[in-house]
Write an enzyme that holds these catalytic residues in place. Structure first.
Site, PDB file in Angstrom:
ATOM      1  N   LYS A  34       0.798  -1.230   0.000  1.00  0.00           N
ATOM      2  CA  LYS A  34       0.000   0.000   0.000  1.00  0.00           C
ATOM      3  C   LYS A  34       0.840   1.295   0.000  1.00  0.00           C
ATOM      4  O   LYS A  34       0.391   2.318  -0.501  1.00  0.00           O
ATOM      5  CB  LYS A  34      -0.955   0.015   1.196  1.00  0.00           C
ATOM      6  N   ASP A  70     -10.246   3.354   1.627  1.00  0.00           N
ATOM      7  CA  ASP A  70     -10.472   2.726   2.937  1.00  0.00           C
ATOM      8  C   ASP A  70     -11.213   3.681   3.886  1.00  0.00           C
ATOM      9  O   ASP A  70     -12.181   3.287   4.543  1.00  0.00           O
ATOM     10  CB  ASP A  70      -9.136   2.323   3.587  1.00  0.00           C
ATOM     11  N   GLY A  97      -2.245   1.147  10.116  1.00  0.00           N
ATOM     12  CA  GLY A  97      -2.601   1.649   8.792  1.00  0.00           C
ATOM     13  C   GLY A  97      -4.090   1.942   8.646  1.00  0.00           C
ATOM     14  O   GLY A  97      -4.474   2.989   8.093  1.00  0.00           O
ATOM     15  N   ALA A  98      -4.934   1.037   9.130  1.00  0.00           N
ATOM     16  CA  ALA A  98      -6.385   1.242   8.992  1.00  0.00           C
ATOM     17  C   ALA A  98      -6.835   2.431   9.840  1.00  0.00           C
ATOM     18  O   ALA A  98      -7.665   3.240   9.407  1.00  0.00           O
ATOM     19  CB  ALA A  98      -7.126  -0.026   9.391  1.00  0.00           C
TER      20      ALA A  98
HETATM   21  P1  NAP Z   1      -1.504  -2.534  11.609  1.00  0.00           P
HETATM   22  O1  NAP Z   1      -1.099  -1.410  10.728  1.00  0.00           O
HETATM   23  O2  NAP Z   1      -0.552  -3.656  11.849  1.00  0.00           O
HETATM   24  O3  NAP Z   1      -1.946  -1.908  13.037  1.00  0.00           O
HETATM   25  C1  NAP Z   1      -2.284  -2.743  14.114  1.00  0.00           C
HETATM   26  C2  NAP Z   1      -2.746  -1.915  15.319  1.00  0.00           C
HETATM   27  O4  NAP Z   1      -3.175  -2.827  16.335  1.00  0.00           O
HETATM   28  C3  NAP Z   1      -1.660  -1.052  15.934  1.00  0.00           C
HETATM   29  O5  NAP Z   1      -2.247   0.076  16.503  1.00  0.00           O
HETATM   30  C4  NAP Z   1      -1.098  -1.967  17.038  1.00  0.00           C
HETATM   31  O6  NAP Z   1      -0.550  -1.243  18.114  1.00  0.00           O
HETATM   32  C5  NAP Z   1      -2.379  -2.638  17.511  1.00  0.00           C
HETATM   33  N1  NAP Z   1      -2.118  -3.948  18.116  1.00  0.00           N
HETATM   34  C6  NAP Z   1      -1.734  -5.084  17.462  1.00  0.00           C
HETATM   35  N2  NAP Z   1      -1.597  -6.085  18.361  1.00  0.00           N
HETATM   36  C7  NAP Z   1      -1.899  -5.571  19.575  1.00  0.00           C
HETATM   37  C8  NAP Z   1      -1.933  -6.116  20.902  1.00  0.00           C
HETATM   38  N3  NAP Z   1      -1.638  -7.408  21.151  1.00  0.00           N
HETATM   39  N4  NAP Z   1      -2.286  -5.303  21.931  1.00  0.00           N
HETATM   40  C9  NAP Z   1      -2.585  -3.998  21.696  1.00  0.00           C
HETATM   41  N5  NAP Z   1      -2.570  -3.424  20.460  1.00  0.00           N
HETATM   42  C10 NAP Z   1      -2.227  -4.204  19.421  1.00  0.00           C
HETATM   43  O7  NAP Z   1      -2.835  -3.237  11.085  1.00  0.00           O
HETATM   44  P2  NAP Z   1      -4.001  -2.583  10.186  1.00  0.00           P
HETATM   45  O8  NAP Z   1      -3.684  -2.772   8.749  1.00  0.00           O
HETATM   46  O9  NAP Z   1      -4.304  -1.223  10.684  1.00  0.00           O
HETATM   47  O10 NAP Z   1      -5.212  -3.604  10.497  1.00  0.00           O
HETATM   48  C11 NAP Z   1      -5.760  -3.681  11.816  1.00  0.00           C
HETATM   49  C12 NAP Z   1      -6.993  -4.580  11.814  1.00  0.00           C
HETATM   50  O11 NAP Z   1      -7.994  -4.013  10.992  1.00  0.00           O
HETATM   51  C13 NAP Z   1      -6.759  -5.997  11.270  1.00  0.00           C
HETATM   52  O12 NAP Z   1      -7.482  -6.893  12.083  1.00  0.00           O
HETATM   53  C14 NAP Z   1      -7.342  -5.949   9.873  1.00  0.00           C
HETATM   54  O13 NAP Z   1      -7.820  -7.218   9.466  1.00  0.00           O
HETATM   55  C15 NAP Z   1      -8.482  -4.969  10.078  1.00  0.00           C
HETATM   56  N6  NAP Z   1      -8.839  -4.230   8.830  1.00  0.00           N
HETATM   57  C16 NAP Z   1     -10.136  -4.239   8.433  1.00  0.00           C
HETATM   58  C17 NAP Z   1     -10.510  -3.534   7.294  1.00  0.00           C
HETATM   59  C18 NAP Z   1     -11.941  -3.546   6.830  1.00  0.00           C
HETATM   60  O14 NAP Z   1     -12.186  -3.258   5.654  1.00  0.00           O
HETATM   61  N7  NAP Z   1     -12.885  -3.830   7.699  1.00  0.00           N
HETATM   62  C19 NAP Z   1      -9.545  -2.808   6.556  1.00  0.00           C
HETATM   63  C20 NAP Z   1      -8.210  -2.813   7.023  1.00  0.00           C
HETATM   64  C21 NAP Z   1      -7.870  -3.531   8.166  1.00  0.00           C
HETATM   65  P3  NAP Z   1       0.989  -0.694  18.099  1.00  0.00           P
HETATM   66  O15 NAP Z   1       0.969   0.609  17.367  1.00  0.00           O
HETATM   67  O16 NAP Z   1       1.317  -0.575  19.526  1.00  0.00           O
HETATM   68  O17 NAP Z   1       1.799  -1.758  17.382  1.00  0.00           O
END
Ligand code: NAP
Length: 257
Positions: A34, A70, A97-98
């Site tokens: 991305k 998004d 990212g989300a």
């Molecule tokens: P990402 O960039 O890896 O961000 C993950 C976030 O979750 C960060 O804020 C991270 O905190 C936090 N996190 C991860 N593990 C954790 C834990 N054990 N305890 C506390 N905080 C934790 O991921 P992303 O791309 O934003 O995606 C996040 C979620 O959204 C995923 O489940 C994905 O499947 C979902 N999603 C859904 C859609 C949709 O269309 N509905 C679109 C995109 C993503 P830190 O900053 O401290 O690492």
């Protein structure tokens, strides 16, 4: 026709050139490409520039335009339940990212205050700074029960953007949010962007408290619908897309994570 291509990181430049050579009208881009795809494009839309990531490419007669649907897809899922971002007080859990796509889009849509609760303070601070650039008030707070309780009481909408509650294919327990059930006021709209399971533990808890809820599949549906419109110039067949998506998400292999 909408088909998947598995592109290795080293082949990204060639894959993008291939879009021009084959006059492909457009593609969606997902993790891990991305942000790394950006240098290979000719132009970014204001949304993609603000979010700093591209999930949709439109091929305009050989000129590749990077867009991001998004954030607007998420806003559309809120609008479906009658919620408008203008002036809203928003609590976002997560700063990945989300969360960035959502926070920046809400700020660009006129949200009044955006609070970001995250495990890593530095990531929350960075996202709060990005939100302020678009005129919303913003604060970074720790991801702990007392803070979530206070901030959710002061919010119009709580948006969960971490993988908390997500089904895992290895059967391991997902991590739980430090949010006690009695912390949710029944008037707060609760959105969770996790969509496996369709009803996450947070959404189930919010429903038991009487809160209105927005499921994560709504963002997935509407980001796709917005991309469809950019490629075709037509309104997307949202009802058909919703049926197909929910059918896919309830298939046995998806329910397993
Ligand atoms: P990402 O960039 O890896 O961000 C993950 C976030 O979750 C960060 O804020 C991270 O905190 C936090 N996190 C991860 N593990 C954790 C834990 N054990 N305890 C506390 N905080 C934790 O991921 P992303 O791309 O934003 O995606 C996040 C979620 O959204 C995923 O489940 C994905 O499947 C979902 N999603 C859904 C859609 C949709 O269309 N509905 C679109 C995109 C993503 P830190 O900053 O401290 O690492």
């Amino acid at each position: 026709m909408y088909v998947p291509f598995d592109v290795a990181p080293g082949a990204l430049s060639a894959a993008v050139d291939g879009l021009r050579a084959l006059a492909v009208r457009g593609v969606n881009v997902t993790i891990p490409h991305k942000t790394t795809v950006i240098p290979f494009l000719d132009e970014l839309t204001p949304a993609a520039r603000a979010i700093g990531a591209v999930n949709t490419i439109v091929n305009d007669e050989g000129r590749l335009i990077g867009d991001n649907t998004d954030g607007i897809g998420f806003v559309r899922s809120l609008e479906e339940v009658g919620f408008t971002p203008r002036g809203a007080r928003v609590l976002i859990v997560g700063a990945g990212g989300a969360a960035r796509a959502i926070a920046v889009t809400l700020a660009r849509s006129g949200a009044g205050r955006v609070v970001i609760a995250n495990r890593s303070r530095a990531n929350a601070e960075q996202l709060a700074a990005a939100v302020r650039k678009y005129g919303a008030e913003a604060a970074a707070v720790p991801l702990v029960a007392d803070v979530l309780r206070a901030e959710s009481a002061a919010a119009d909408v709580l948006i969960q953007t971490t993988p908390a509650g997500m089904s895992r294919s290895d059967g391991a327990a997902p991590f739980e949010l430090p949010l006690p059930a009695d912390a949710l006021s029944p008037s707060v709209l609760v959105a969770d962007i996790v969509y496996t399971p369709l009803e996450t533990p947070l959404l189930a808890m919010a429903a038991r408290r009487g809160c209105p809820t927005v499921p994560g599949w709504g963002m997935l549906l509407h980001q796709g619908a917005e991309a469809f419109s950019r490629w075709t110039g037509m309104d997307a067949p949202v009802d058909i897309m919703r049926d197909v998506l929910l059918h896919a998400l309830t298939a046995p292999e998806t329910r397993g994570g």
